[in-house]
Design a protein around this motif. Structure first.
Motif, mmCIF file in Angstrom:
data_model
loop_
_atom_site.group_PDB
_atom_site.id
_atom_site.type_symbol
_atom_site.label_atom_id
_atom_site.label_comp_id
_atom_site.label_asym_id
_atom_site.label_seq_id
_atom_site.Cartn_x
_atom_site.Cartn_y
_atom_site.Cartn_z
ATOM 1 N N LYS A 149 0.798 -1.021 -0.050
ATOM 2 C CA LYS A 149 -0.096 -0.063 -0.111
ATOM 3 C C LYS A 149 0.891 1.247 -0.041
ATOM 4 O O LYS A 149 1.834 1.332 0.709
ATOM 5 C CB LYS A 149 -0.877 -0.063 1.316
ATOM 6 C CG LYS A 149 -1.911 -1.214 1.230
ATOM 7 C CD LYS A 149 -2.843 -1.101 2.407
ATOM 8 C CE LYS A 149 -3.775 -2.198 2.493
ATOM 9 N NZ LYS A 149 -4.699 -2.184 3.637
ATOM 10 N N ILE A 150 0.632 2.201 -0.970
ATOM 11 C CA ILE A 150 1.307 3.468 -0.859
ATOM 12 C C ILE A 150 0.365 4.489 -0.472
ATOM 13 O O ILE A 150 -0.569 4.734 -0.925
ATOM 14 C CB ILE A 150 1.566 3.621 -2.421
ATOM 15 C CG1 ILE A 150 2.496 2.479 -2.905
ATOM 16 C CG2 ILE A 150 2.583 4.978 -2.645
ATOM 17 C CD1 ILE A 150 2.673 2.807 -4.488
ATOM 18 N N ASP A 151 0.906 5.120 0.615
ATOM 19 C CA ASP A 151 0.495 6.299 1.322
ATOM 20 C C ASP A 151 1.147 7.588 0.870
ATOM 21 O O ASP A 151 2.007 8.082 1.349
ATOM 22 C CB ASP A 151 0.580 6.209 2.837
ATOM 23 C CG ASP A 151 -0.115 7.453 3.641
ATOM 24 O OD1 ASP A 151 -0.569 8.326 3.014
ATOM 25 O OD2 ASP A 151 -0.202 7.166 4.595
ATOM 26 N N PHE A 152 0.513 8.003 -0.194
ATOM 27 C CA PHE A 152 1.215 9.436 -0.855
ATOM 28 C C PHE A 152 1.240 10.547 0.005
ATOM 29 O O PHE A 152 2.181 11.307 0.088
ATOM 30 C CB PHE A 152 0.774 10.057 -2.122
ATOM 31 C CG PHE A 152 0.727 8.757 -3.232
ATOM 32 C CD1 PHE A 152 2.134 8.650 -3.901
ATOM 33 C CD2 PHE A 152 -0.078 7.947 -3.791
ATOM 34 C CE1 PHE A 152 2.164 7.555 -5.104
ATOM 35 C CE2 PHE A 152 0.192 6.937 -4.722
ATOM 36 C CZ PHE A 152 1.561 6.751 -5.525
ATOM 37 N N LYS A 153 0.038 10.854 0.712
ATOM 38 C CA LYS A 153 0.088 11.788 1.594
ATOM 39 C C LYS A 153 1.113 11.986 2.583
ATOM 40 O O LYS A 153 1.787 12.918 2.891
ATOM 41 C CB LYS A 153 -1.257 11.877 2.119
ATOM 42 C CG LYS A 153 -1.575 13.071 3.166
ATOM 43 C CD LYS A 153 -2.961 13.103 3.746
ATOM 44 C CE LYS A 153 -3.272 14.161 4.724
ATOM 45 N NZ LYS A 153 -4.510 14.143 5.367
ATOM 46 N N ASN A 154 1.486 10.826 3.274
ATOM 47 C CA ASN A 154 2.280 10.699 4.195
ATOM 48 C C ASN A 154 3.560 10.173 4.002
ATOM 49 O O ASN A 154 4.646 9.894 4.639
ATOM 50 C CB ASN A 154 1.932 9.861 5.437
ATOM 51 C CG ASN A 154 0.576 10.382 6.072
ATOM 52 O OD1 ASN A 154 0.838 11.739 6.629
ATOM 53 N ND2 ASN A 154 -0.463 9.780 6.072
ATOM 54 N N LYS A 155 3.851 10.127 2.577
ATOM 55 C CA LYS A 155 5.217 9.670 2.131
ATOM 56 C C LYS A 155 5.591 8.344 2.665
ATOM 57 O O LYS A 155 6.848 8.018 3.135
ATOM 58 C CB LYS A 155 6.147 10.398 2.152
ATOM 59 C CG LYS A 155 5.923 11.855 1.295
ATOM 60 C CD LYS A 155 6.958 12.818 1.202
ATOM 61 C CE LYS A 155 6.422 14.156 0.641
ATOM 62 N NZ LYS A 155 7.483 15.055 0.554
ATOM 63 N N ARG A 156 4.642 7.255 2.728
ATOM 64 C CA ARG A 156 4.992 5.875 3.206
ATOM 65 C C ARG A 156 4.597 4.664 2.248
ATOM 66 O O ARG A 156 3.631 4.890 1.763
ATOM 67 C CB ARG A 156 4.327 5.615 4.672
ATOM 68 C CG ARG A 156 4.621 6.781 5.583
ATOM 69 C CD ARG A 156 4.468 6.336 7.068
ATOM 70 N NE ARG A 156 4.857 7.142 8.290
ATOM 71 C CZ ARG A 156 5.973 6.971 8.681
ATOM 72 N NH1 ARG A 156 6.633 5.901 8.580
ATOM 73 N NH2 ARG A 156 6.597 7.919 9.713
ATOM 74 N N LEU A 157 5.279 3.660 2.362
ATOM 75 C CA LEU A 157 4.983 2.520 2.043
ATOM 76 C C LEU A 157 5.009 1.421 2.671
ATOM 77 O O LEU A 157 5.727 1.070 3.656
ATOM 78 C CB LEU A 157 6.244 2.085 0.883
ATOM 79 C CG LEU A 157 5.995 0.867 0.016
ATOM 80 C CD1 LEU A 157 4.948 0.991 -1.068
ATOM 81 C CD2 LEU A 157 7.519 0.385 -0.396
ATOM 82 N N TRP A 158 3.703 0.743 2.628
ATOM 83 C CA TRP A 158 3.191 -0.392 3.834
ATOM 84 C C TRP A 158 3.301 -1.653 2.904
ATOM 85 O O TRP A 158 2.694 -1.916 1.979
ATOM 86 C CB TRP A 158 2.013 -0.308 4.291
ATOM 87 C CG TRP A 158 1.807 1.127 5.006
ATOM 88 C CD1 TRP A 158 1.377 2.516 4.339
ATOM 89 C CD2 TRP A 158 2.178 1.788 6.309
ATOM 90 N NE1 TRP A 158 1.277 3.457 5.345
ATOM 91 C CE2 TRP A 158 1.821 2.926 6.582
ATOM 92 C CE3 TRP A 158 2.713 0.785 7.413
ATOM 93 C CZ2 TRP A 158 2.168 3.495 7.615
ATOM 94 C CZ3 TRP A 158 2.769 1.412 8.547
ATOM 95 C CH2 TRP A 158 2.608 2.829 8.815
ATOM 96 N N ILE A 159 4.154 -2.686 3.585
ATOM 97 C CA ILE A 159 3.909 -4.128 3.161
ATOM 98 C C ILE A 159 3.456 -5.171 3.891
ATOM 99 O O ILE A 159 3.864 -5.054 5.454
ATOM 100 C CB ILE A 159 5.477 -4.495 2.593
ATOM 101 C CG1 ILE A 159 6.052 -3.370 1.590
ATOM 102 C CG2 ILE A 159 5.646 -5.770 2.032
ATOM 103 C CD1 ILE A 159 7.741 -3.411 1.456
#
Length: 91
Positions: A75-85
């Protein structure tokens, strides 16, 4: 690294590896491989093909392909600049 669900395997530029990198030779393939680790992910080993020549326009170190993405939810969280795996749980 680029996430590419259309790529059947993961690749990395040889220039992105250190001289200490252990390269895996596979007698059944013409390619050299390297084992990449993704921290805090159960399916953390990616067997990436080492490519020694990519176009200069390709600025990334490599790409993570379907071999990794099929075993993990990304999952890519563009707003918070994070990548969740998250590891896919098989039933």
């Amino acid at each position: 690294m680029i996430l590419d669900s259309g790529a059947s395997m993961s690749v990395i530029k040889e220039q992105s590896l250190t001289f200490k990198t252990i390269k895996i030779n596979d007698d059944e393939s013409d390619y050299k491989f390297v084992s990449l680790k993704v921290n805090n992910v159960a399916n953390d080993n990616i067997k990436a093909v080492i490519l020694d020549s990519l176009p200069a326009e390709f600025q990334s170190d490599g790409l993570i392909g379907f071999d990794f993405l099929s075993k993990n939810i990304v999952k890519i969280d563009f707003k918070n600049k994070r990548l969740w795996i998250q590891t896919v749980v098989e039933k």
